[in-house]
Design a protein around this motif. Structure first.
Motif, PDB file in Angstrom:
ATOM      1  N   THR A 150     -80.946   5.200  -6.337  1.00 48.29           N
ATOM      2  CA  THR A 150     -79.566   4.727  -6.174  1.00 48.29           C
ATOM      3  C   THR A 150     -79.204   4.696  -4.693  1.00 48.29           C
ATOM      4  O   THR A 150     -79.714   5.474  -3.888  1.00 48.29           O
ATOM      5  CB  THR A 150     -78.547   5.637  -6.901  1.00 48.29           C
ATOM      6  N   ASN A 173     -72.313   6.546  -7.376  1.00 54.79           N
ATOM      7  CA  ASN A 173     -73.595   7.178  -7.681  1.00 54.79           C
ATOM      8  C   ASN A 173     -73.577   8.695  -7.559  1.00 54.79           C
ATOM      9  O   ASN A 173     -74.383   9.367  -8.194  1.00 54.79           O
ATOM     10  CB  ASN A 173     -74.731   6.585  -6.833  1.00 54.79           C
ATOM     11  N   ASN A 223     -70.796   9.405 -13.617  1.00 52.36           N
ATOM     12  CA  ASN A 223     -71.983   9.024 -14.378  1.00 52.36           C
ATOM     13  C   ASN A 223     -71.900   9.526 -15.821  1.00 52.36           C
ATOM     14  O   ASN A 223     -72.487   8.922 -16.728  1.00 52.36           O
ATOM     15  CB  ASN A 223     -73.242   9.571 -13.709  1.00 52.36           C
ATOM     16  N   ARG A 262     -73.245   1.228 -17.050  1.00 54.26           N
ATOM     17  CA  ARG A 262     -74.243   2.248 -16.708  1.00 54.26           C
ATOM     18  C   ARG A 262     -75.566   1.608 -16.308  1.00 54.26           C
ATOM     19  O   ARG A 262     -76.061   0.686 -16.957  1.00 54.26           O
ATOM     20  CB  ARG A 262     -74.459   3.179 -17.908  1.00 54.26           C
ATOM     21  N   VAL A 263     -76.149   2.090 -15.201  1.00 60.88           N
ATOM     22  CA  VAL A 263     -77.486   1.632 -14.829  1.00 60.88           C
ATOM     23  C   VAL A 263     -78.501   2.267 -15.772  1.00 60.88           C
ATOM     24  O   VAL A 263     -78.218   3.275 -16.433  1.00 60.88           O
ATOM     25  CB  VAL A 263     -77.811   1.982 -13.364  1.00 60.88           C
ATOM     26  N   GLU A 264     -79.686   1.710 -15.825  1.00 59.76           N
ATOM     27  CA  GLU A 264     -80.667   2.148 -16.805  1.00 59.76           C
ATOM     28  C   GLU A 264     -81.014   3.623 -16.681  1.00 59.76           C
ATOM     29  O   GLU A 264     -81.225   4.312 -17.675  1.00 59.76           O
ATOM     30  CB  GLU A 264     -81.942   1.298 -16.690  1.00 59.76           C
ATOM     31  N   LYS A 294     -71.971   1.108 -12.367  1.00 65.82           N
ATOM     32  CA  LYS A 294     -71.651  -0.142 -11.688  1.00 65.82           C
ATOM     33  C   LYS A 294     -70.147  -0.394 -11.665  1.00 65.82           C
ATOM     34  O   LYS A 294     -69.394   0.121 -12.501  1.00 65.82           O
ATOM     35  CB  LYS A 294     -72.322  -1.319 -12.401  1.00 65.82           C
TER      36      LYS A 294
END
Length: 317
Positions: free
Chosen positions: A95, A138, A162, A170-172, A178
């Motif tokens: 990130t 992040n 998060n 949500r990022v993977e 995001k």
């Protein structure tokens, strides 16, 4: 009469030293209180002199300071999950990566999503600073002014977004969240096109979620009123994963009243005569301050004259 003269000399000295303090820029200290290593990135805006580093490794409990000149502007952020070759410095981050493929970001910006601390250092006047979630989030971050005059409030995002991030943002990896602009790319979320003004671009359900969790951080492009802060003549501490005491200071103070241009107002109390912060005076006079105070020759001569008057008047009291 001597007492009045001595008091006046002290005031003059403090005023002149405060002027030089403003002209010297600001010292930024970056601290990592996360229980993992963070690789801070630094970007100086166009026209600003780059700082001593643009990216480095900062282990748990580590800190590093940088001296910024007057009129410097730029941003700090944290990169996480990085893997760099010790010999070549090449690598990438999970990130906040800056796409330089190096520990040093070398003029590259943070890849969103990333929590950003943004600054504009004045030259004898106000500094402007904020913590922005406009490019996503992040890791937790707080900015705390040290010294200075004015409102000088701490700001940041201490909540772990998060853990609250909607599935569509949500990022993977689950280690970043995001912005709606990055996730969907539509003008109403990006404040672009027909939505490119404060009147047409309004908070979305997603930016409101960010704002509720981190009320002092920028949640969308025109979130100026409660998200831009000012201070005069301060140094700044940027902390990743701040301690409980820092979290309390950021949580318990209300956001400032805003002016028409989005910056908060403040009267400034100070700790010395006539509202001047004198906490840095001893280190300046002894020359042991880690951040040098730069003054021109005429300013320095004025200061020496004022100090001489103060000394002589005290001798003849």
């Amino acid at each position: 009469m001597d007492h009045i003269f001595s008091s006046s000399a002290l005031h003059i000295t403090l005023i002149l030293l405060t002027i030089c303090k403003g002209i010297s820029g600001a010292t930024f200290t970056v601290i990592n209180r996360c229980d993992y290593t963070v690789w801070p990135g630094i970007l100086s805006n166009a026209g600003s002199t780059p700082l001593d580093s643009t990216g480095f490794e900062l282990p748990h409990g580590g800190s590093r300071s940088f001296q910024a000149p007057p009129n410097w502007s730029g941003r700090f952020w944290g990169r996480t999950g990085c893997t760099f070759d010790l010999n070549t410095g090449q690598g990438t981050c999970l990130t906040g990566d800056c796409s330089s493929n190096q520990i040093e970001c070398s003029g590259k910006n943070a890849n969103p999503p990333a929590t950003l601390a943004e600054f504009t250092v004045g030259s004898g006047g106000q500094d402007f600073y904020d913590v922005s979630l406009v490019d996503g989030y992040n890791l937790p971050m707080i900015v705390e002014p040290n010294g200075g005059s004015g409102s000088c409030l701490s700001t940041g995002c201490i909540t772990d977004l998060n853990q609250q991030c909607p599935a569509e943002l949500r990022v993977e990896s689950g280690q970043a969240c995001k912005s709606a602009c990055e996730a969907f790319g539509s003008p109403e979320y990006c404040c672009s096109g027909a939505y490119g003004t404060p009147d047409t671009c309004k908070p979305s359900v997603y930016s409101q979620m960010f704002k509720a969790a981190c009320p002092r951080s920028y949640s969308y492009a025109y979130d100026d009123a409660t998200s831009t802060f000012t201070c005069t003549g301060a140094d700044y501490v940027i902390t990743f994963c701040p301690s409980l005491s820092s979290q309390k200071s950021a949580r318990d103070t209300s956001p400032p009243a805003s002016t028409a241009n989005g910056s908060e107002t403040g009267t400034g109390s100070g700790v010395g005569p006539i509202g001047i912060d004198t906490s840095w005076l001893p280190s300046f006079l002894t020359g042991i301050s880690p951040s040098a105070v730069s003054c021109s020759a005429w300013q320095f001569n004025l200061i020496l004259s004022a100090i001489s008057c103060l000394f002589l008047s005290s001798v003849y009291l």
